[in-house]
Design an enzyme around this catalytic site. Structure first.
Site, PDB file in Angstrom:
ATOM      1  N   ASP A   9     125.410  57.751  55.513  1.00  0.00           N
ATOM      2  CA  ASP A   9     125.179  56.864  54.380  1.00  0.00           C
ATOM      3  C   ASP A   9     125.337  57.609  53.062  1.00  0.00           C
ATOM      4  O   ASP A   9     125.370  58.841  53.018  1.00  0.00           O
ATOM      5  CB  ASP A   9     123.789  56.240  54.460  1.00  0.00           C
ATOM      6  CG  ASP A   9     122.670  57.274  54.391  1.00  0.00           C
ATOM      7  OD1 ASP A   9     122.796  58.338  55.036  1.00  0.00           O
ATOM      8  OD2 ASP A   9     121.662  57.027  53.693  1.00  0.00           O
ATOM      9  N   GLU A  45     119.914  58.421  55.909  1.00  0.00           N
ATOM     10  CA  GLU A  45     119.191  59.632  55.515  1.00  0.00           C
ATOM     11  C   GLU A  45     118.585  59.486  54.135  1.00  0.00           C
ATOM     12  O   GLU A  45     117.483  59.976  53.863  1.00  0.00           O
ATOM     13  CB  GLU A  45     120.145  60.835  55.548  1.00  0.00           C
ATOM     14  CG  GLU A  45     119.485  62.180  55.309  1.00  0.00           C
ATOM     15  CD  GLU A  45     119.484  62.602  53.842  1.00  0.00           C
ATOM     16  OE1 GLU A  45     118.826  63.607  53.514  1.00  0.00           O
ATOM     17  OE2 GLU A  45     120.137  61.920  53.022  1.00  0.00           O
TER      18      GLU A  45
END
Length: 487
Positions: free
Chosen positions: A77, A144
């Site tokens: 991400d 994350e």
């Protein structure tokens, strides 16, 4: 330099493909599908776990079959942020990059090199047929940036390697062996609004253009926090004049980003409205001088505003007092000499919203010592509780403690010196890495983290220093080649 000249080409080709794929935190489905198809199309063992983490396994090249298995790990991400005048749908559109001298940037948005460049290196290795290595597991975790969802949800046994190289660091030449744990604090307070008295003027003051940055790795760089500046001015005026009413105070976005601006709306008696404007001019000049090194592009504005119901005075005063008092910035530094005076404990006032019926505040605390993380969270909570807020802490994530006598650390130090004839810096980082969670579930896993140089991540100023990508790539390949055989 233009894009056709980027080196290593195999890495930048993968990075370009990645940046075509929308991958906001918590909405990485398109990236998961891309990685899954990538592994399967290359005939490699590919698995997706229950939370969306992807693992792709590749066997050893001839002569390296009995080497220990290395895990290469990145998160899929990215933080999605853009300049105020940039229109983009991060769920549907990719990132447009360009080369600016030795740096790669994005056009008005975050670049996504955190951690897209790590993903690109892993995919380049998986795609290759001429890189020497033992068995490898390429792991891509999700979310994350906003919750470490992938690392939290990963079950023991998903990874099976002996060593792990996390490719989510931002300073070439530095090998990270420790990281901070973190926790967010959310404070909420119900409010009652009421009409402003007759004859009042409404004024909106705003500041933007601050540098901001990562709330962990940049917290020690003495940059301004837009929310703290706004709260500071409102507190000053409330103490100076009678009859000021608060309508709004707003700013910030992500828990892990230092706010780059904010605004307030006040209802003030007509007799003092020009005093407020004069104070604003003096205040902005003073703050510009205070931050003349770190934040040189601050933009200050004040204008009239349409009337709105005000927040009741008692609530407004407690709210503003709390924002003025709450800790923000470095709280303490590490006592361990091996970590070189690194920031140990910090707090970032990350986001404030004044809604119709409630106030929401988010603060983010970090520490490389978990007991001090608890203390920092309690310190922040105490301020908001004294102001009447309801306070909730997130579960957070653990710190990663430096491993004594790490074999992998010795290998990466040796290979770095062999390539560049100098010693790398071995240190901890005051930011969260997924290694802390991996260490809980895989206590015998030997880990390090390194990566190319990035600056101003989590902001539209994010940039990647292009020459360092080749350096990290060379270092990574020599490290893979130098992994010892099984005893």
């Amino acid at each position: 330099m233009n894009k056709s000249e980027l080196k290593p080409a195999v890495v930048f080709e993968q990075f370009a493909k990645i940046n075509e794929i929308p991958r906001p935190s918590k909405r990485e489905e398109k990236m998961i599908e891309y990685l899954k198809n990538f592994g399967q199309s290359h005939g490699l063992e590919t698995k997706v776990d229950e939370v969306g983490n992807v693992i792709i396994r590749k066997g050893a090249t001839p002569g390296y079959e009995d080497c220990k298995t290395v895990i290469l790990q990145s998160h899929m991400d990215m933080v999605c942020d853009c300049l105020p005048d940039v229109k983009i749908d991060f769920d549907k559109e990719g990132i447009t990059t360009y080369v600016d001298g030795e740096w790669m940037r994005a056009k008005g948005t975050t670049l996504g090199a955190d951690d897209g460049i790590g993903i690109a290196m892993e995919l380049a290795i998986l795609d290759s047929n001429d890189i020497e290595h033992g068995p490898i597991e390429c792991v891509f975790t999700r979310d994350e940036e906003t919750g470490l969802t992938g690392a939290f949800g990963m079950k023991a046994g998903f990874m099976t390697g002996d060593y792990l190289i996390n490719l989510d660091s931002e300073d070439e030449g530095e090998i990270f062996v420790s990281c901070a744990g973190g926790r967010t604090t959310t404070a909420t307070l119900d409010i009652q609004r009421q009409p402003a008295p007759e004859g009042y003027f409404f004024i909106k003051g705003s500041v933007k253009g601050l540098v901001g940055g990562h709330s962990g790795d940049d917290i020690n760089k003495k940059r301004a926090n837009g929310l703290k500046l706004i709260a500071r001015f409102v507190y000053q005026e409330m103490e100076r004049y009678e009859g000021i009413h608060l309508v709004r105070l707003h700013g910030g976005s992500l828990h892990n980003a230092i706010p780059r601006g904010g605004y307030f709306v006040l209802a003030v008696p007509g007799a003092i409205k020009e005093n407020i404007r004069a104070d604003w001019n003096v205040f902005s000049a003073d703050v510009d001088e205070e931050f003349h090194v770190t934040d040189t592009q601050m933009v200050w504005r004040m204008r009239s505003y349409d009337p709105e119901p005000i927040i009741d005075d008692d609530t407004a005063r407690r709210f503003v007092y709390a924002l003025q008092a709450v800790d923000n910035g470095v709280y303490s530094v590490c006592q361990d000499e091996a970590l070189g005076g690194m920031t140990e404990t910090s707090s970032n006032l990350a986001r404030v919203e004044t809604l119709t019926d409630k106030i929401e505040i988010m603060s983010s605390q970090r520490s490389n010592v978990m007991s001090n993380l608890d203390n920092m969270c309690n310190t922040v909570a105490a301020v908001f509780k004294l102001a009447g807020f309801k306070v909730v802490h997130s579960e957070g994530y653990p710190a990663w403690k430096m491993r004594a006598n790490s074999e992998l650390q010795k290998i990466v130090r040796y290979t770095y010196h062999k390539l560049f004839q100098k010693e790398p810096v071995v240190r901890g980082i005051h930011a969260g890495l997924e290694c802390g969670l991996f260490a809980e579930r895989y206590p015998n896993l030997d880990m390090v983290s390194f990566g190319p140089t990035l600056r101003d991540v989590h902001t539209p100023d994010e940039r990647l220093l292009i020459p360092t990508v080749q350096m990290v790539w060379d270092h990574l390949l020599l490290t893979l080649k130098s992994i010892p055989h099984q005893s």
